[in-house]
Design an enzyme around this catalytic site. Structure first.
Site, PDB file in Angstrom:
ATOM      1  N   PRO A  11      -4.877  -9.809  23.315  1.00  0.00           N
ATOM      2  CA  PRO A  11      -4.116  -9.316  24.302  1.00  0.00           C
ATOM      3  C   PRO A  11      -4.332  -7.519  24.356  1.00  0.00           C
ATOM      4  O   PRO A  11      -4.589  -7.012  23.382  1.00  0.00           O
ATOM      5  CB  PRO A  11      -2.651  -9.352  23.581  1.00  0.00           C
ATOM      6  CG  PRO A  11      -3.060 -10.334  22.605  1.00  0.00           C
ATOM      7  CD  PRO A  11      -4.307 -10.375  22.027  1.00  0.00           C
ATOM      8  N   GLU A  12      -4.460  -7.111  25.504  1.00  0.00           N
ATOM      9  CA  GLU A  12      -4.145  -5.680  25.729  1.00  0.00           C
ATOM     10  C   GLU A  12      -3.127  -5.380  26.446  1.00  0.00           C
ATOM     11  O   GLU A  12      -2.392  -6.274  26.922  1.00  0.00           O
ATOM     12  CB  GLU A  12      -5.775  -5.109  26.269  1.00  0.00           C
ATOM     13  CG  GLU A  12      -6.808  -5.483  25.300  1.00  0.00           C
ATOM     14  CD  GLU A  12      -8.228  -4.719  25.416  1.00  0.00           C
ATOM     15  OE1 GLU A  12      -8.213  -3.588  26.151  1.00  0.00           O
ATOM     16  OE2 GLU A  12      -9.154  -5.246  25.111  1.00  0.00           O
ATOM     17  N   LYS A  53       0.956  -2.987  23.661  1.00  0.00           N
ATOM     18  CA  LYS A  53       0.586  -4.325  23.134  1.00  0.00           C
ATOM     19  C   LYS A  53       1.839  -5.044  22.407  1.00  0.00           C
ATOM     20  O   LYS A  53       1.869  -6.120  21.972  1.00  0.00           O
ATOM     21  CB  LYS A  53      -0.496  -4.360  22.253  1.00  0.00           C
ATOM     22  CG  LYS A  53      -2.051  -3.739  22.740  1.00  0.00           C
ATOM     23  CD  LYS A  53      -3.014  -4.074  21.977  1.00  0.00           C
ATOM     24  CE  LYS A  53      -3.800  -2.822  22.053  1.00  0.00           C
ATOM     25  NZ  LYS A  53      -4.918  -2.953  20.919  1.00  0.00           N
TER      26      LYS A  53
END
Ligand SMILES: [Zn+2]
Length: 280
Positions: A15-16, A63
């Site tokens: 995840p970004e 994030k």
């Protein structure tokens, strides 16, 4: 653990900022204004004080995913290295067990099987230490890039390499390893020069580029930064990223083999073209 029929899943990517914004967007229509029927945290079990509270906000902060319940009860989720979220009909929701987090309304249930941090706290979001020290979210509409550049070029960062500072969530929230490498490549910037030797325009270009790339991918389930029109040649199956995880393959602009070096205290991988980015 009982495993019900899944309606959907967001997964597959480290995840970004783009992933978490996409997750928040998919949760909003199913959570906002609905009452919580179950909140389960692996560390605490079922949380009775959440029951019946209406979901008031669902947002991404860099994030982190932040779910706000009625009465200033907040849930912060950090997905670590895996952005998986599963959606079930409430009647088919898994029991809980080893799941780090499960939240359900009368209609839907969402499980976060790989969440690395789950924090439940009362009060304003800034009460969470993890949120209080975040820099501006690059994907928020009101993001002030000059403030981001000012944070990046603060004296304490002078000696740090730009590739390391881009990942520093206290400077700007949202950039991870993929967008770091891609933005540096597209700005023809060496990842290894100290911040103190860069001018503000160059820094602003980098953060603007990273934000633009992430924004373009919020609606997609894959990350794509390559624009076909910008390719030197047109391979039959063009890559989706310019440099990330392309070590040893030819640069799509100049043909030089892409290189990789570990960078910063966390030894994160940085991919770059030695020629385009003038790295000796
Ligand atoms: Zn190149």
């Amino acid at each position: 653990m009982r495993e019900g029929v899944r309606i959907g899943e967001i997964s597959g990517l480290v995840p970004e900022g783009d992933t978490i914004h996409r997750m928040a967007a998919s949760l909003r229509p199913r959570l906002l204004g609905r009452a919580v029927r179950r909140l389960y945290l692996r560390e605490r079990g079922d949380v009775p004080e959440a029951l019946g509270r209406e979901v008031r906000s669902v947002e991404a902060r860099g994030k982190h995913l932040l779910i706000g319940l009625e009465g200033e009860l907040n849930l912060r989720v950090h997905q670590g290295m895996n952005g998986r979220m599963r959606h079930y009909a409430a009647s088919a929701a898994p029991a809980g067990g080893a799941l780090p987090l499960l939240i359900a309304t009368a209609q839907d249930a969402f499980a976060f099987p790989r969440a690395s941090q789950v924090e439940l706290f009362r009060g304003k979001p800034e009460r969470s230490l993890a949120l209080a020290r975040l820099g501006p979210d690059l994907l928020s509409e009101a993001v002030d890039l000059e403030a981001v550049v000012a944070r990046a070029s603060a004296p304490r960062n002078f000696g740090r390499e730009v590739g390391e500072v881009l990942l520093d969530q206290r400077v700007a929230a949202g950039i991870g390893n993929v967008y770091k490498s891609e933005a540096l490549f597209l700005c023809e910037q060496s990842p290894f020069v100290p911040i103190g030797s860069m001018d503000r325009q160059a820094l602003q270009r980098l953060y603007t580029k990273a934000a633009t790339l992430m924004r373009a991918n919020i609606a997609r389930d894959r990350r794509v930064t390559v624009k076909l029109a910008e390719l030197r040649d047109r391979p039959a199956a063009p890559p989706e990223l310019w440099v990330y995880r392309r070590g040893g393959e030819p640069c799509l602009k100049c043909g030089t083999p892409i290189a990789m070096r570990r960078q910063g205290e966390a030894a994160r991988s940085t991919y770059f073209c030695p020629r385009c980015q003038k790295v000796s």
